[in-house]
Design a protein around this motif. Structure first.
Motif, mmCIF file in Angstrom:
data_model
loop_
_atom_site.group_PDB
_atom_site.id
_atom_site.type_symbol
_atom_site.label_atom_id
_atom_site.label_comp_id
_atom_site.label_asym_id
_atom_site.label_seq_id
_atom_site.Cartn_x
_atom_site.Cartn_y
_atom_site.Cartn_z
ATOM 1 N N THR A 5 0.805 -1.218 0.000
ATOM 2 C CA THR A 5 0.000 0.000 0.000
ATOM 3 C C THR A 5 0.838 1.267 0.000
ATOM 4 O OG1 THR A 5 -0.079 0.023 2.404
ATOM 5 C CG2 THR A 5 -1.848 -1.150 1.270
ATOM 6 N N LEU A 306 -8.054 5.986 6.993
ATOM 7 C CA LEU A 306 -7.489 5.231 8.110
ATOM 8 C C LEU A 306 -7.624 3.728 7.898
ATOM 9 C CD1 LEU A 306 -6.182 5.503 10.925
ATOM 10 C CD2 LEU A 306 -8.501 5.466 11.899
ATOM 11 N N SER A 307 -8.736 3.312 7.289
ATOM 12 C CA SER A 307 -8.941 1.879 7.069
ATOM 13 C C SER A 307 -7.954 1.314 6.059
ATOM 14 C CB SER A 307 -10.373 1.619 6.598
ATOM 15 O OG SER A 307 -10.580 2.026 5.253
ATOM 16 N N ASP A 308 -7.371 2.162 5.199
ATOM 17 C CA ASP A 308 -6.333 1.705 4.274
ATOM 18 C C ASP A 308 -5.021 1.426 4.994
ATOM 19 O OD1 ASP A 308 -7.783 1.745 1.866
ATOM 20 O OD2 ASP A 308 -7.440 3.896 1.598
ATOM 21 N N ARG A 309 -4.911 1.926 6.212
ATOM 22 C CA ARG A 309 -3.652 1.795 6.938
ATOM 23 C C ARG A 309 -3.722 0.808 8.095
ATOM 24 N NH1 ARG A 309 -3.854 5.460 3.793
ATOM 25 N NH2 ARG A 309 -2.055 6.611 2.989
ATOM 26 N N ILE A 310 -4.809 0.782 8.819
ATOM 27 C CA ILE A 310 -4.882 -0.115 9.976
ATOM 28 C C ILE A 310 -5.916 -1.214 9.802
ATOM 29 C CG2 ILE A 310 -4.138 1.759 11.490
ATOM 30 C CD1 ILE A 310 -7.011 1.904 12.544
ATOM 31 N N GLY A 311 -6.671 -1.182 8.703
ATOM 32 C CA GLY A 311 -7.687 -2.200 8.481
ATOM 33 C C GLY A 311 -9.090 -1.646 8.699
ATOM 34 N N ARG A 312 -10.067 -2.372 8.197
ATOM 35 C CA ARG A 312 -11.450 -1.892 8.181
ATOM 36 C C ARG A 312 -12.295 -2.457 9.333
ATOM 37 N NH1 ARG A 312 -9.957 0.176 3.452
ATOM 38 N NH2 ARG A 312 -9.306 -1.195 1.742
ATOM 39 N N TRP A 314 -12.028 -3.283 12.641
ATOM 40 C CA TRP A 314 -12.172 -2.765 13.997
ATOM 41 C C TRP A 314 -12.711 -1.346 14.031
ATOM 42 C CZ3 TRP A 314 -12.666 -6.353 17.270
ATOM 43 C CH2 TRP A 314 -11.994 -7.561 17.100
ATOM 44 N N ILE A 315 -12.525 -0.602 12.950
ATOM 45 C CA ILE A 315 -13.158 0.715 12.871
ATOM 46 C C ILE A 315 -14.675 0.547 12.798
ATOM 47 C CG2 ILE A 315 -13.411 2.806 11.480
ATOM 48 C CD1 ILE A 315 -10.538 2.410 10.536
ATOM 49 N N GLU A 523 -10.497 -9.556 8.131
ATOM 50 C CA GLU A 523 -9.884 -8.312 7.703
ATOM 51 C C GLU A 523 -9.586 -8.420 6.207
ATOM 52 O OE1 GLU A 523 -9.420 -5.110 7.220
ATOM 53 O OE2 GLU A 523 -9.228 -5.127 9.400
ATOM 54 N N ARG A 526 -6.057 -5.766 2.600
ATOM 55 C CA ARG A 526 -4.902 -6.084 1.760
ATOM 56 C C ARG A 526 -5.221 -7.117 0.674
ATOM 57 N NH1 ARG A 526 -0.124 -3.978 3.501
ATOM 58 N NH2 ARG A 526 0.007 -3.234 5.652
#
Length: 531
Positions: A5, A306-312, A314-315, A523, A526
């Motif tokens: 990414t 943010l979801s592109d960096r830490i994942g979708r 848990w948000i 998740e 990726r």
């Protein structure tokens, strides 16, 4: 396979990508604008298209009609989803917006109940069903069409721009409805002015069609078509094989149902509660909501990014958790800050209805004295308890220390006023910043789950059945669990006599969505979505 990414996240947005985002998002904005006009005018429609004589029943019928459009969305999802997976994203995407626009203009031309009787609500329901059918194909198509060509490291950000259209659509509907109201007296608006917001959508429809004609077919679909990998039976393949069906069920009972109740609570029921329970002026409620919407707007993009960096995952799950924990406190706080006199009245002058023979009837006028009393109290935003009559007693309503015999509205209203109740919220006592903050907070929860969700849905299913597979659970979950929320919550409040009781509906659904999501949602940020 995992996709790096870092490189895509550093480059700038190309002209083609910007055109794709604008065209997809503008069309979706029109879809939401069309739907939200009805929500903004639900109170007006209750008097125009349903029998008079029972304000509570008319409002519930109007809300039920609003929700009816969402009940058929799964059928639209299957119909248009299959077309999208078989003949292409672009042409299916075009058909949905034309159908939606035609139905909206039809509502603007519809005769009222006073002119054609029961045919008016029947035709209104039919047009709402047509709108819902079209939207069933629009959401999945827009998400699929925009996500497939997006860079892997920006998929959440790009598709979150699509999710902002729900807010922009509601904001546009509020602006147009408010401008129409202010441009004429209330009698003229009630007579014909309410039609203007629906008819104005013709211009938006023309622009949307023009923009979509400039789009090319999704490269992912083109690649599958050239390779001969298109699904011949996307419905059977998507829902008849366990490896796909399990993700349909997971999405249905986690993110889809979760986004529905978060959406319904923040965007719709907060308006209904402030206007019909707390008696805040509609224009004031629209202003507060508009301010909250503007302030929330960037958070869709922030949570998508943010979801592109830490994942979708848990948000989105955090939004369900927050809604479950804070819904009751937020709505009690809305009462405290928007109508403190009502809060004091409810604490110092409890209301008890001593009656038997009480019924809950949706589309009929109240038949008994108990029905008339409960209808009046519910329409007045007053919580009450109902206790059965003892032998030899007659029907009475106790308001604080005063007892009212029978069901005469004037006597009941006089007793309520004497005990401190007010017909309308006192504008001088409304804490506007606090009310706006609470409305903003509810919609921030929506940004948390809705911002990353389009990318998540596309990543969850294989490309050959993606349009069909993601559309059905999304519309079942968000439509059946969420979009009927204003009606269900209002009906629960009327039946229980407690203005807050219906809020347990979104709390329970959000709780179930959280549990299912934590346990089973994978998740996806990726994943390679080209296959």
């Amino acid at each position: 396979m995992d996709i790096s990414t870092s490189e895509p996240s550093r480059r700038t947005v190309t002209r083609h990508e910007l055109t794709l985002i604008v065209a997809s998002s503008f069309g979706a904005l029109l879809e939401w604008y069309d739907f939200y006009i009805y929500a903004a005018l639900a109170g007006t429609f209750s008097t125009l298209f349903f029998p008079s004589g029972n304000d509570t029943t008319a409002l519930l019928a109007s809300l039920a009609t609003f929700g009816a459009g969402f009940l058929v969305r799964p059928l639209g999802a299957l119909f248009f989803g299959r077309l999208g997976d078989r003949i292409g994203r672009k042409y299916t995407f075009m058909a949905t917006i034309v159908l939606m626009g035609v139905a909206t203009v039809g509502v603007g031309l519809l005769p009222s109940f006073a002119r054609i009787g029961m045919l008016a609500p029947l035709l209104l329901v039919c047009l709402r069903l047509l709108q819902g059918f079209a939207l069933g194909g629009e959401t999945g198509g827009a998400a699929t069409y925009l996500a497939e060509p997006s860079p892997a490291g920006r998929r959440g950000l790009y598709t979150s721009s699509l999710q902002t259209t729900a807010t922009l659509g509601l904001l546009s509907s509020i602006a147009v409805v408010s401008a129409s109201r202010s441009a004429m007296d209330s009698a003229s608006f009630q007579d014909w002015g309410w039609r203007l917001p629906f008819l104005i959508s013709i211009a938006l429809l023309i622009i949307s069609i023009y923009l979509r004609t400039k789009l090319s077919e999704s490269p992912t679909f083109q690649g599958m078509k050239q390779a001969g990998k298109l699904s011949k039976a996307p419905i059977n393949e998507g829902f008849g094989k366990w490896e796909n069906l399990k993700y349909v069920l997971i999405m249905l009972f986690s993110t889809a149902s979760g986004v529905g109740v978060v959406f319904g609570t923040g965007h719709f029921y907060s308006m209904v509660f402030l206007q019909n329970t707390l008696k805040v002026a509609p224009d004031t409620v629209n202003l507060y909501l508009a301010i909250a919407l503007v302030c929330v707007f960037p958070f869709y993009l922030i949570f998508g990014w943010l979801s592109d960096r830490i994942g979708r995952k848990w948000i989105m799950m955090s939004a369900c958790l927050l809604l479950a924990l804070t819904t009751q406190p937020i709505f009690h706080a809305l009462t405290h800050y928007a109508n403190p006199r009502l809060e004091i009245f409810q604490k110092t002058s409890p209301v008890t209805v001593h009656a038997d023979d009480c019924h809950f009837s949706l589309f009929a006028a109240p038949k008994t004295e108990c029905d008339r009393i409960r209808s009046f109290l519910s329409a007045s935003g007053v919580s009450y308890k109902k206790v059965p009559l003892q032998a030899g007693e007659s029907i009475t309503t106790t308001i604080g220390d005063v007892t009212v015999h029978g069901s005469d509205r004037e006597n009941l209203e006089h007793a309520l006023l004497a005990a401190g109740w007010m017909r309308h919220a006192d504008p001088s006592q409304i804490n506007a910043p606090a009310v706006v903050f609470l409305m903003w907070l509810l919609i921030v929860y929506l940004a948390m789950i809705y911002g990353p969700m389009a990318a998540f849905m596309v990543e969850l299913f294989p490309a050959r059945i993606r349009y069909t597979s993601l559309s059905l659970p999304f519309h079942l979950g968000s439509g059946w669990f969420g979009w009927m929320l204003p009606f269900v919550v209002s009906a629960m409040a009327v039946e229980s006599g407690n203005v807050y009781f219906g809020l347990w509906y979104p709390i329970v659904i959000a709780g179930v969505s959280l549990i299912v999501g934590v346990l089973f949602v994978p998740e996806t940020f990726r994943r390679d979505i080209s296959q």
